[in-house]
Scaffold this motif. Structure first.
Motif, PDB file in Angstrom:
ATOM      1  N   VAL A   5     -11.422  -1.386   2.389  1.00 42.19           N
ATOM      2  CA  VAL A   5     -12.024  -1.484   1.065  1.00 42.19           C
ATOM      3  C   VAL A   5     -11.914  -0.107   0.426  1.00 42.19           C
ATOM      4  N   VAL A   6     -11.299  -0.045  -0.752  1.00 42.19           N
ATOM      5  CA  VAL A   6     -11.121   1.230  -1.445  1.00 42.19           C
ATOM      6  C   VAL A   6     -12.073   1.282  -2.633  1.00 42.19           C
ATOM      7  N   GLY A  14      -7.644   6.413  -6.352  1.00 44.04           N
ATOM      8  CA  GLY A  14      -7.889   5.093  -5.787  1.00 44.04           C
ATOM      9  C   GLY A  14      -6.660   4.208  -5.823  1.00 44.04           C
ATOM     10  N   ARG A  15      -5.910   4.254  -6.904  1.00 48.44           N
ATOM     11  CA  ARG A  15      -4.710   3.425  -7.018  1.00 48.44           C
ATOM     12  C   ARG A  15      -3.639   3.896  -6.033  1.00 48.44           C
ATOM     13  N   VAL A  16      -3.491   5.213  -5.914  1.00 44.67           N
ATOM     14  CA  VAL A  16      -2.534   5.741  -4.934  1.00 44.67           C
ATOM     15  C   VAL A  16      -2.951   5.329  -3.526  1.00 44.67           C
ATOM     16  N   MET A  17      -4.253   5.376  -3.255  1.00 44.20           N
ATOM     17  CA  MET A  17      -4.759   5.019  -1.927  1.00 44.20           C
ATOM     18  C   MET A  17      -4.505   3.539  -1.624  1.00 44.20           C
ATOM     19  N   CYS A  18      -4.748   2.676  -2.592  1.00 46.50           N
ATOM     20  CA  CYS A  18      -4.501   1.241  -2.381  1.00 46.50           C
ATOM     21  C   CYS A  18      -3.041   0.981  -2.045  1.00 46.50           C
ATOM     22  N   ARG A  19      -2.138   1.628  -2.778  1.00 47.51           N
ATOM     23  CA  ARG A  19      -0.714   1.427  -2.514  1.00 47.51           C
ATOM     24  C   ARG A  19      -0.329   1.969  -1.138  1.00 47.51           C
ATOM     25  N   ALA A  20      -0.883   3.113  -0.773  1.00 41.45           N
ATOM     26  CA  ALA A  20      -0.543   3.725   0.521  1.00 41.45           C
ATOM     27  C   ALA A  20      -0.918   2.797   1.674  1.00 41.45           C
ATOM     28  N   PHE A  21      -2.112   2.227   1.645  1.00 40.64           N
ATOM     29  CA  PHE A  21      -2.541   1.339   2.720  1.00 40.64           C
ATOM     30  C   PHE A  21      -1.760   0.030   2.690  1.00 40.64           C
ATOM     31  N   ALA A  22      -1.518  -0.521   1.501  1.00 42.12           N
ATOM     32  CA  ALA A  22      -0.789  -1.782   1.397  1.00 42.12           C
ATOM     33  C   ALA A  22       0.633  -1.646   1.930  1.00 42.12           C
ATOM     34  N   GLU A  23       1.265  -0.517   1.658  1.00 44.15           N
ATOM     35  CA  GLU A  23       2.638  -0.304   2.129  1.00 44.15           C
ATOM     36  C   GLU A  23       2.724  -0.204   3.643  1.00 44.15           C
ATOM     37  N   GLU A  24       1.606   0.101   4.307  1.00 47.31           N
ATOM     38  CA  GLU A  24       1.572   0.172   5.768  1.00 47.31           C
ATOM     39  C   GLU A  24       1.085  -1.133   6.396  1.00 47.31           C
ATOM     40  N   MET A 285      -0.016  12.995  -0.321  1.00 46.05           N
ATOM     41  CA  MET A 285      -0.414  13.609   0.950  1.00 46.05           C
ATOM     42  C   MET A 285      -1.833  13.201   1.343  1.00 46.05           C
ATOM     43  N   THR A 286      -2.715  13.071   0.355  1.00 46.94           N
ATOM     44  CA  THR A 286      -4.078  12.625   0.648  1.00 46.94           C
ATOM     45  C   THR A 286      -4.067  11.201   1.177  1.00 46.94           C
ATOM     46  N   GLY A 287      -3.223  10.350   0.585  1.00 50.64           N
ATOM     47  CA  GLY A 287      -3.088   8.986   1.094  1.00 50.64           C
ATOM     48  C   GLY A 287      -2.590   8.968   2.526  1.00 50.64           C
ATOM     49  N   ALA A 323       0.888  12.494  14.781  1.00 54.55           N
ATOM     50  CA  ALA A 323       1.965  11.506  14.729  1.00 54.55           C
ATOM     51  C   ALA A 323       1.934  10.735  13.416  1.00 54.55           C
ATOM     52  N   GLY A 324       0.732  10.350  12.973  1.00 53.90           N
ATOM     53  CA  GLY A 324       0.613   9.618  11.721  1.00 53.90           C
ATOM     54  C   GLY A 324       1.030  10.424  10.514  1.00 53.90           C
ATOM     55  N   LEU A 325       0.887  11.725  10.588  1.00 48.74           N
ATOM     56  CA  LEU A 325       1.307  12.585   9.481  1.00 48.74           C
ATOM     57  C   LEU A 325       2.818  12.750   9.447  1.00 48.74           C
ATOM     58  N   SER A 326       3.416  12.973  10.611  1.00 48.83           N
ATOM     59  CA  SER A 326       4.856  13.255  10.653  1.00 48.83           C
ATOM     60  C   SER A 326       5.679  12.083  10.159  1.00 48.83           C
ATOM     61  N   THR A 327       5.234  10.860  10.430  1.00 45.50           N
ATOM     62  CA  THR A 327       5.978   9.693   9.964  1.00 45.50           C
ATOM     63  C   THR A 327       5.816   9.476   8.465  1.00 45.50           C
ATOM     64  N   ARG A 328       4.884  10.200   7.854  1.00 49.54           N
ATOM     65  CA  ARG A 328       4.648  10.055   6.408  1.00 49.54           C
ATOM     66  C   ARG A 328       4.982  11.340   5.663  1.00 49.54           C
ATOM     67  N   HIS A 329       5.823  12.151   6.267  1.00 49.68           N
ATOM     68  CA  HIS A 329       6.412  13.318   5.601  1.00 49.68           C
ATOM     69  C   HIS A 329       5.393  14.389   5.216  1.00 49.68           C
ATOM     70  N   VAL A 330       4.366  14.537   6.047  1.00 52.97           N
ATOM     71  CA  VAL A 330       3.437  15.656   5.902  1.00 52.97           C
ATOM     72  C   VAL A 330       3.611  16.534   7.139  1.00 52.97           C
ATOM     73  N   SER A 331       3.939  17.797   6.941  1.00 54.35           N
ATOM     74  CA  SER A 331       4.222  18.707   8.048  1.00 54.35           C
ATOM     75  C   SER A 331       3.143  19.772   8.157  1.00 54.35           C
ATOM     76  N   ILE A 332       2.810  20.118   9.391  1.00 55.87           N
ATOM     77  CA  ILE A 332       1.907  21.240   9.658  1.00 55.87           C
ATOM     78  C   ILE A 332       2.688  22.233  10.503  1.00 55.87           C
ATOM     79  N   LEU A 333       3.017  23.360   9.905  1.00 56.09           N
ATOM     80  CA  LEU A 333       3.943  24.309  10.506  1.00 56.09           C
ATOM     81  C   LEU A 333       3.247  25.614  10.834  1.00 56.09           C
ATOM     82  N   ALA A 334       3.572  26.178  11.995  1.00 59.12           N
ATOM     83  CA  ALA A 334       3.041  27.487  12.377  1.00 59.12           C
ATOM     84  C   ALA A 334       3.697  28.565  11.525  1.00 59.12           C
ATOM     85  N   ARG A 335       2.896  29.519  11.090  1.00 53.76           N
ATOM     86  CA  ARG A 335       3.395  30.640  10.291  1.00 53.76           C
ATOM     87  C   ARG A 335       2.948  31.953  10.921  1.00 53.76           C
ATOM     88  N   SER A 336       3.721  32.975  10.690  1.00 49.20           N
ATOM     89  CA  SER A 336       3.384  34.289  11.246  1.00 49.20           C
ATOM     90  C   SER A 336       2.378  34.996  10.355  1.00 49.20           C
TER      91      SER A 336
END
Length: 336
Positions: A5-6, A14-24, A285-287, A323-336
């Motif tokens: 429920v959104v 909210g609209r972006v969130m609805c689409r993100a969940f529906a697409e999955e 990215m929030t979705g 894992a859920g982030l990487s499949t949705r093109h959100v990266s968390i990268l180590a930086r110096s």
């Protein structure tokens, strides 16, 4: 099939969130005060100022996602009292969080997770991981990157305005952000929020900075800051931006501008660990982050059995959503 429920489904996020969940493949129940043709008869009526509308609106969902920045946190109180799982992605203020903590039942029936999303959200998980790896840290640094012409609704723009205009003059610090931002001088904001973390070590200094992709916007804000007049910026400049900032985009169109959030820890001024959260489009990215969080909570037995009120870093760690982030093109990268 899992269901969600959104709340605030007709707003930009909210609209972006609805689409993100529906697409999955999730079954999506949109809930809002006003309907849109897209939703037709599937829209559930809800008004957070009328608590009697909430129970029926959130019934039947495995997860409730609240995108509405309502300081009363009425839906959250109901879930704590009656049961269920609610994820708040609206970044409630520290004052609102404290009021909810004081009002929560002694024996809660449901789980409410605050600070879900990107900022706060992923930055919480990254910060918790960095502090675990570097317990001697004396400073935590978080930088939020904004795109003035990107997707955002009125509530999000009001959020930015609130923190930028809270004082006439902000401290400034420099952070080496990933391209295309590069090294930037950031305005320190949200001093009272403590990085939206539930708990921080007693001697830890937390600074949250803000900068815009558009360098002209950055320069203009820093100039106003130097003149000690930032607090005079009109709210309408953010809630009803001029055409050159909106690019003619409709509020529900998810733009794909580069986002580079930064989190780092220091000891005596020396940076000892840093991560960059990278992707395209802060709402997209929030979705993705909210989906990864929902999946982790539903699929991890310990998290699923939790009850009460918590911040996302108190119930999950970074590995749980990686894992859920990487499949949705959100990266968390180590930086110096």
């Amino acid at each position: 099939m899992s269901s969600v429920v959104v709340l605030g489904a007709t707003g930009a996020l909210g609209r972006v969130m609805c689409r993100a969940f529906a697409e999955e493949g999730w079954e999506v129940f949109p809930a809002a005060r006003r309907g849109l043709p897209d939703y037709g008869s599937t829209l559930r009526e809800i008004d957070l100022n009328r608590p009697e509308t909430i129970a029926a609106a959130i019934a039947g969902g495995d997860v409730v996602v609240n995108t509405v920045p309502h300081e009363g946190l009425i839906a959250e109180r109901l879930v704590l009292e009656r049961g269920g799982l609610l994820l708040n992605v609206a970044a409630p203020s520290r004052a609102a969080r404290l009021r909810l903590m004081q009002a929560r039942p002694k024996t809660p029936s449901g789980l409410v997770v605050l600070n879900v999303g990107c900022v706060p959200g992923l930055t919480n998980l990254v910060a918790a991981e960095l502090l675990r790896l570097h317990p001697s840290s004396d400073t935590l640094e978080i930088v939020i990157t904004f795109v003035a012409s990107g997707t955002s609704g009125t509530a999000a723009r009001e959020w930015v305005h609130k923190y930028l205009t809270a004082v006439a003059h902000h401290r400034v610090f420099t952070a080496p952000l990933a391209e295309p931002y590069g090294t930037r001088r950031c305005l320190q904001i949200a001093e009272d929020e403590q990085g939206w973390l539930a708990e921080i070590p007693q001697m830890l200094d937390v600074r949250v900075g803000a900068c815009f992709l558009e360098r002209s916007m950055d320069r203009g804000l820093r100039a106003l800051n130097a003149m000690h007049v930032l607090s005079r910026l009109p709210r309408t400049l953010f809630t009803s931006p001029p055409p050159f900032l909106s690019r003619g985009k409709r509020g529900d169109e998810a733009t794909r501008d580069p986002i580079r959030y930064w989190t780092a820890v220091y000891v005596s001024g020396e940076r000892i660990g840093a991560r960059s959260i990278e992707g395209q489009g802060d709402y997209l990215m929030t979705g993705a982050a909210t989906l990864a969080t929902a999946e982790a909570l539903l699929h991890h037995a310990d998290a699923r059995a939790s009850r009460g009120l918590c911040s996302v870093e108190e119930v999950l760690n970074l590995d749980a959503v990686a894992a859920g982030l990487s499949t949705r093109h959100v990266s968390i990268l180590a930086r110096s």
